[in-house]
Design a protein around this motif. Structure first.
Motif, PDB file in Angstrom:
ATOM      1  N   GLU A  96       0.814  -1.216   0.000  1.00  0.00           N
ATOM      2  CA  GLU A  96       0.000   0.000   0.000  1.00  0.00           C
ATOM      3  C   GLU A  96       0.847   1.266   0.000  1.00  0.00           C
ATOM      4  OE1 GLU A  96      -2.720  -0.467   3.239  1.00  0.00           O
ATOM      5  OE2 GLU A  96      -3.801  -2.084   2.200  1.00  0.00           O
ATOM      6  N   THR A  97       2.091   1.188   0.468  1.00  0.00           N
ATOM      7  CA  THR A  97       2.956   2.364   0.432  1.00  0.00           C
ATOM      8  C   THR A  97       3.409   2.675  -0.991  1.00  0.00           C
ATOM      9  OG1 THR A  97       5.025   1.143   0.798  1.00  0.00           O
ATOM     10  CG2 THR A  97       3.813   1.860   2.756  1.00  0.00           C
ATOM     11  N   PHE A  98       3.358   1.687  -1.886  1.00  0.00           N
ATOM     12  CA  PHE A  98       3.762   1.882  -3.275  1.00  0.00           C
ATOM     13  C   PHE A  98       2.583   2.008  -4.216  1.00  0.00           C
ATOM     14  CE2 PHE A  98       7.444  -0.748  -1.791  1.00  0.00           C
ATOM     15  CZ  PHE A  98       8.405   0.236  -1.938  1.00  0.00           C
ATOM     16  N   ALA A  99       1.498   1.347  -3.907  1.00  0.00           N
ATOM     17  CA  ALA A  99       0.386   1.201  -4.850  1.00  0.00           C
ATOM     18  C   ALA A  99      -0.169   2.551  -5.284  1.00  0.00           C
ATOM     19  CB  ALA A  99      -0.709   0.349  -4.233  1.00  0.00           C
ATOM     20  N   ASP A 125       8.460  -1.521  -8.257  1.00  0.00           N
ATOM     21  CA  ASP A 125       7.798  -1.730  -6.972  1.00  0.00           C
ATOM     22  C   ASP A 125       6.916  -2.974  -7.009  1.00  0.00           C
ATOM     23  OD1 ASP A 125       8.999   0.612  -6.047  1.00  0.00           O
ATOM     24  OD2 ASP A 125       7.290   1.850  -6.639  1.00  0.00           O
ATOM     25  N   ALA A 126       6.170  -3.148  -8.094  1.00  0.00           N
ATOM     26  CA  ALA A 126       5.316  -4.335  -8.240  1.00  0.00           C
ATOM     27  C   ALA A 126       6.167  -5.606  -8.266  1.00  0.00           C
ATOM     28  CB  ALA A 126       4.470  -4.231  -9.502  1.00  0.00           C
ATOM     29  N   ALA A 127       7.288  -5.566  -8.958  1.00  0.00           N
ATOM     30  CA  ALA A 127       8.170  -6.736  -9.008  1.00  0.00           C
ATOM     31  C   ALA A 127       8.669  -7.099  -7.615  1.00  0.00           C
ATOM     32  CB  ALA A 127       9.357  -6.464  -9.937  1.00  0.00           C
ATOM     33  N   PHE A 128       9.023  -6.100  -6.831  1.00  0.00           N
ATOM     34  CA  PHE A 128       9.525  -6.349  -5.480  1.00  0.00           C
ATOM     35  C   PHE A 128       8.435  -6.930  -4.578  1.00  0.00           C
ATOM     36  CE2 PHE A 128      10.565  -4.821  -1.144  1.00  0.00           C
ATOM     37  CZ  PHE A 128      11.744  -5.528  -0.975  1.00  0.00           C
TER      38      PHE A 128
END
Length: 122
Positions: free
Chosen positions: A62-65, A84-87
């Protein structure tokens, strides 16, 4: 494919080869191994969603989304930057410790490859 001399040319040649290959070009055994690794990652993610660490992965994602990217954060319905999604998706894939038994690369490479492919609309 042959290695070329010069700065970065071997890397470029490898990248061009990887970008040009089609699934149907792979030998039948490699096609089966690829499908098994994809299924393994899917199973690992589904197994991870009920583990104690899942709450941490969800809140971290949620911090990246919705950070302006088009790559999906698995199990959340949100999107973000491909890196970010890959991580985060790699954390989902690895959380249950059900890595593919031979190379253990599926939980790292597949989330990254899918995030980049989604961002590039491949």
């Amino acid at each position: 494919m042959t290695a070329s001399s010069g700065s970065g040319s071997a890397s470029r040649e490898l990248a061009e080869f990887a970008a040009s290959i089609k699934f149907s070009d792979l030998p039948a055994d490699d096609q089966v191994r690829t499908k098994l690794r994809l299924l393994n990652v899917a199973g690992s993610v589904l197994a991870a969603r009920r583990l104690a660490g899942a709450r941490l992965v969800r809140s971290y994602s949620e911090t990246f989304a919705d950070g302006g990217g088009s790559s999906s954060f698995w199990l959340s319905g949100r999107g973000g930057r491909p890196e970010d999604a890959a991580f985060v998706n790699g954390m989902w894939a690895h959380l249950a410790l059900l890595d593919d038994p031979v190379t253990h690369t599926g939980t790292m490479l597949i989330p990254a490859a899918l995030a980049v492919a989604e961002a590039r609309e491949c």
